[in-house]
Design an enzyme around this catalytic site. Structure first.
Site, PDB file in Angstrom:
ATOM      1  N   CYS A   1      -6.482   1.243   2.843  1.00 51.33           N
ATOM      2  CA  CYS A   1      -7.415   2.367   2.895  1.00 51.33           C
ATOM      3  C   CYS A   1      -7.348   3.251   1.661  1.00 51.33           C
ATOM      4  O   CYS A   1      -8.317   3.953   1.352  1.00 51.33           O
ATOM      5  CB  CYS A   1      -7.138   3.196   4.140  1.00 51.33           C
TER       6      CYS A   1
ATOM      7  N   GLU B   1       0.851  -1.190   0.000  1.00 51.78           N
ATOM      8  CA  GLU B   1       0.000   0.000   0.000  1.00 51.78           C
ATOM      9  C   GLU B   1       0.879   1.229   0.000  1.00 51.78           C
ATOM     10  O   GLU B   1       1.963   1.240   0.604  1.00 51.78           O
ATOM     11  CB  GLU B   1      -0.902   0.025   1.245  1.00 51.78           C
TER      12      GLU B   1
ATOM     13  N   ASN C   1     -11.974  -3.098   0.347  1.00 54.24           N
ATOM     14  CA  ASN C   1     -10.813  -3.348   1.217  1.00 54.24           C
ATOM     15  C   ASN C   1     -11.291  -3.941   2.526  1.00 54.24           C
ATOM     16  O   ASN C   1     -11.705  -5.088   2.583  1.00 54.24           O
ATOM     17  CB  ASN C   1     -10.031  -2.044   1.413  1.00 54.24           C
ATOM     18  N   GLU C   2     -11.305  -3.139   3.550  1.00 52.94           N
ATOM     19  CA  GLU C   2     -11.581  -3.631   4.897  1.00 52.94           C
ATOM     20  C   GLU C   2     -12.988  -3.186   5.262  1.00 52.94           C
ATOM     21  O   GLU C   2     -13.180  -2.485   6.240  1.00 52.94           O
ATOM     22  CB  GLU C   2     -10.531  -2.991   5.808  1.00 52.94           C
TER      23      GLU C   2
HETATM   24  O1  AHR Z   1      -2.138  -1.393   6.717  1.00 55.51           O
HETATM   25  C1  AHR Z   1      -2.622  -0.180   7.193  1.00 55.51           C
HETATM   26  C2  AHR Z   1      -4.134  -0.083   7.094  1.00 55.51           C
HETATM   27  O2  AHR Z   1      -4.741  -0.974   7.975  1.00 55.51           O
HETATM   28  C3  AHR Z   1      -4.733  -0.453   5.776  1.00 55.51           C
HETATM   29  O3  AHR Z   1      -4.699   0.597   4.891  1.00 55.51           O
HETATM   30  C4  AHR Z   1      -6.149  -0.790   6.128  1.00 55.51           C
HETATM   31  O4  AHR Z   1      -6.704  -1.746   5.283  1.00 55.51           O
HETATM   32  C5  AHR Z   1      -6.058  -1.258   7.555  1.00 55.51           C
HETATM   33  O5  AHR Z   1      -6.939  -0.572   8.360  1.00 55.51           O
END
Ligand code: AHR
Length: 659
Positions: free
Chosen positions: A241, A46, A375-376
């Site tokens: 993110c 990332e 993503n999350e």
């Molecule tokens: O790895 C850091 C962050 O952690 C990532 O961007 C996100 O997916 C998670 O909250």
């Protein structure tokens, strides 16, 4: 890695160091295990902590096309400089106009401060390029210098070249610079010199010539090499993110990151405003490291590419109102992005998106097999958006495996809601995230033992042990990750991929720690966690091998003396590989009995690799990178069918038995 004879510590002669309880491992090297997926140990990249621009992406010029929100961010202008906005690249319209300062002893030009300085090394070559024109035709000269602002007396110019710009058409000019000194916090200076005529400058760029695999729009070699050395099976990108964005405008849009680099629009990074201790004014994505480059890197390091796309949700932490997100009836362009991406990666060179790939230099498909949607994410807002994606991808590309999310928590309400929903939607993998304390990792050795063998597989897509207090990347965290990973390996039929996170951090620009690899502008450093990942990936094996103590997996359970263990066999060599983490503070005597081995003969040597520090809080630093490194030794064995060893306290060991 250090090689050292450890004959005293690791004896093949069954002489255990104490009369304490012996931990008896029953190992069945030829027993029935499960296949270890090629993708099991991988990477998650990332653009956080200046991981891309200012990091892996080797570009040294910040705001190279003057399209940050404040167009002169990163630049210092002198003389007569104007910012114009009708440039040749429609997605990055700004450029700089340099006019003669109007006096023979005055100058017009620009300095760029780079990312925490423009760093360069003595006798290495750097390719400077610029798009330029002379506005009323004719000729003008530019002088390009690499400078060290700290050496006023000795002369700041460490290397220079002149470029003659001619004609009113935009053209690209290139020159290679070879500095006479190494400078960490240098500058690039470009200024008008005689004959002076007003020139327009756009996309000023400076790359080392010697990038990873020599690509011109390339990657920092030392950083890419560290990725390759991890032998990753999968490469997840671009986040994290940043896939979601701070708001709709700043979400990651892959289509903006392909095609000519000059025309890839700049995007404000999701991490720009995050964390009060790092309020940087200048964290933007140039898009120079874009989806083509990610696919290419995946191919070059032998990893399956795993792109993650926005599901129509903006960062859910930062956007609580339903209207902040994409309405369900407006989701189609997002779904199209996913379908088009599959075509970009796999489509024939004459398809719409396959042609974009081919025009960029890769007519052959990238053979994409996995795609992450969201993503999350969490909640019903995620599930209802994911559903139409799954339907559309299944219809058009039934062979592509879809990765869904179980949210940011490793257990609890959201997690318990999402897993059944992911099963219902029929995704192929569920991305679990766990940034958890030491106690969680210590208790987690059995996490996957009882997961259902039916339905989606697990992708442990982001994880790291976060130590209590102010400890980051310290040895103990790495040891506990190693311990936990024995459970991943043992359950390789459930866990198909696992990737530590985050991957990179610039020592002067991080937002988040711990991280796997730290770097500054010239150096980079593996952490203890890096070595754990590497020890797993280079010793991945092909099949798991049953390994039990008192009839149970060795998973750090109460009466197992802080031990965690797993074993695999490697088809190509016939080697048995046993991984053991001793998380306790006393050494442990271990006897390994190789059950049912006789028909194949015993082992004739063992290579032992250990990772240990006497200080659990120790970590590697850029100045002292060898505080924690693997130590390797090899011992001859006498065709043995059982073997004993004393494993020191707080040590991770990999035993590779050769016949
Ligand atoms: O790895 C850091 C962050 O952690 C990532 O961007 C996100 O997916 C998670 O909250």
């Amino acid at each position: 890695m250090k090689t050292q004879l450890l004959a005293l510590l690791f004896s093949s002669a069954c002489t255990l160091s104490s009369t304490a309880e012996i931990n008896k491992f029953i190992i069945e090297p030829d027993g029935k295990g499960v296949a270890v997926p090629e993708t099991l140990y991988g990477l998650f990249f990332e653009d956080i902590n200046y991981g891309a621009d200012g990091g892996l992406y080797a570009e040294k010029i910040k705001n190279r096309s003057f399209d940050f929100i404040y167009p002169l961010t990163g630049w210092n202008a002198f003389g007569k400089v104007e910012i114009m906005n009708d440039g040749p690249f429609e997605n990055n319209p700004n450029y700089a106009r340099l006019s003669p300062a109007g006096h023979p002893h005055k100058w017009t030009g620009l300095d760029n401060e780079g990312f925490f300085g423009v760093s360069f090394e003595k006798n290495r070559e750097y390719r400077f390029s610029v798009w330029a024109r002379v506005i009323d035709g004719g000729e003008s000269k530019l002088r390009v210098e690499l400078e060290d602002p700290s050496t006023v007396k000795e002369g700041q110019d460490k290397c220079s070249a002149e470029i003659t710009v001619s004609g009113a058409e935009w053209k690209k000019y290139t020159v290679v610079l070879k500095p006479s000194e190494t400078v960490y916090k240098g500058k690039l200076r470009v200024f008008l010199c005689k004959p002076e005529n007003t020139v327009d400058l756009e996309h000023l760029s400076l790359f080392p010539v010697d990038t990873w695999r020599g690509h011109e729009n390339g990657l920092r070699k030392d950083l890419a090499e560290k990725l390759a050395a991890l032998r990753p099976g999968v490469f997840r990108f671009p986040g994290g993110c940043i896939v979601e964005g701070t708001d709709m405008d700043t979400r990651y849009q892959w289509k903006n990151t392909v095609g000519p680099v000059e025309n890839r629009p700049v995007n404000e990074n999701r991490w720009h405003y995050t964390f009060r201790h790092r309020l940087y004014p200048d964290y933007f994505q140039s898009g120079g490291l874009g989806f083509y480059e990610y696919f290419l890197l995946s191919e070059e390091i032998g990893a399956e590419p795993l792109p993650v796309l926005n599901v129509g949700l903006i960062c859910q932490y930062q956007n609580k109102d339903a209207n902040d997100h994409v309405h369900l009836d407006q989701l189609q362009p997002f779904i199209d992005d996913a379908l088009d991406l599959i075509e970009f990666a796999n489509g024939p060179a004459d398809s719409t998106w396959g042609k974009v790939r081919a025009d960029m230099g890769h007519p052959a498909p990238f053979n994409l097999k996995f795609i992450g949607i969201g993503n999350e994410q969490w909640g019903s807002e995620y599930v209802e958006r994911l559903e139409p994606f799954v339907k559309a991808i299944r219809e058009k590309y039934p062979d592509i495996k879809i990765v869904g999310s179980s949210g940011p928590q490793s257990e609890g309400k959201d997690f318990d809601y999402l897993w059944p929903e992911m099963k219902r939607l029929g995704v192929d993998l569920v991305d679990e995230h766990f940034y958890r304390p030491e106690s969680w990792f210590l208790d987690g050795g059995n996490r996957y033992d009882n997961y259902s063998r039916k339905g989606p597989k697990v992708f442990a897509g982001e994880y790291a042990c976060h130590g209590k207090g102010k400890k980051y990347n310290h040895f103990n965290a790495a040891l506990l990750e190693a311990a936990f990973m024995t459970g991943i390996e043992r359950n390789a039929d459930v866990v198909e991929m696992a990737t530590y996170a985050p991957l990179f951090a610039h020592v002067e620009g991080w937002q988040w720690r711990p991280d796997l690899i730290w770097f500054d502008n010239l150096r980079s450093m593996p952490t203890a966690s890096y070595y754990v990942q590497q020890l797993y990936s280079v010793n991945k094996g092909d099949y798991t091998v049953p390994l039990k103590m008192d009839g149970r997996p060795v998973a750090g359970n109460k009466d197992q003396n802080g031990l965690f263990a797993s074993a695999v066999r490697e088809d190509s060599t016939g080697n048995l590989i046993v991984k053991v983490a001793n998380t306790g503070n006393s050494s442990q005597d271990i006897e390994m009995d190789f059950k049912g081995l006789k028909k194949n003969g015993g082992y004739t040597s063992v290579t032992i690799t250990t990772l240990h520090s006497d200080n659990p809080d120790a970590d590697n630093t850029l100045d002292n990178q060898d505080i924690i490194t693997p130590v390797i030794s090899t011992l001859p064995l006498d065709n043995i069918t059982s073997w004993s060893v004393t494993l020191p306290a707080e040590t991770f060991a990999v035993y590779r038995f050769q016949r």
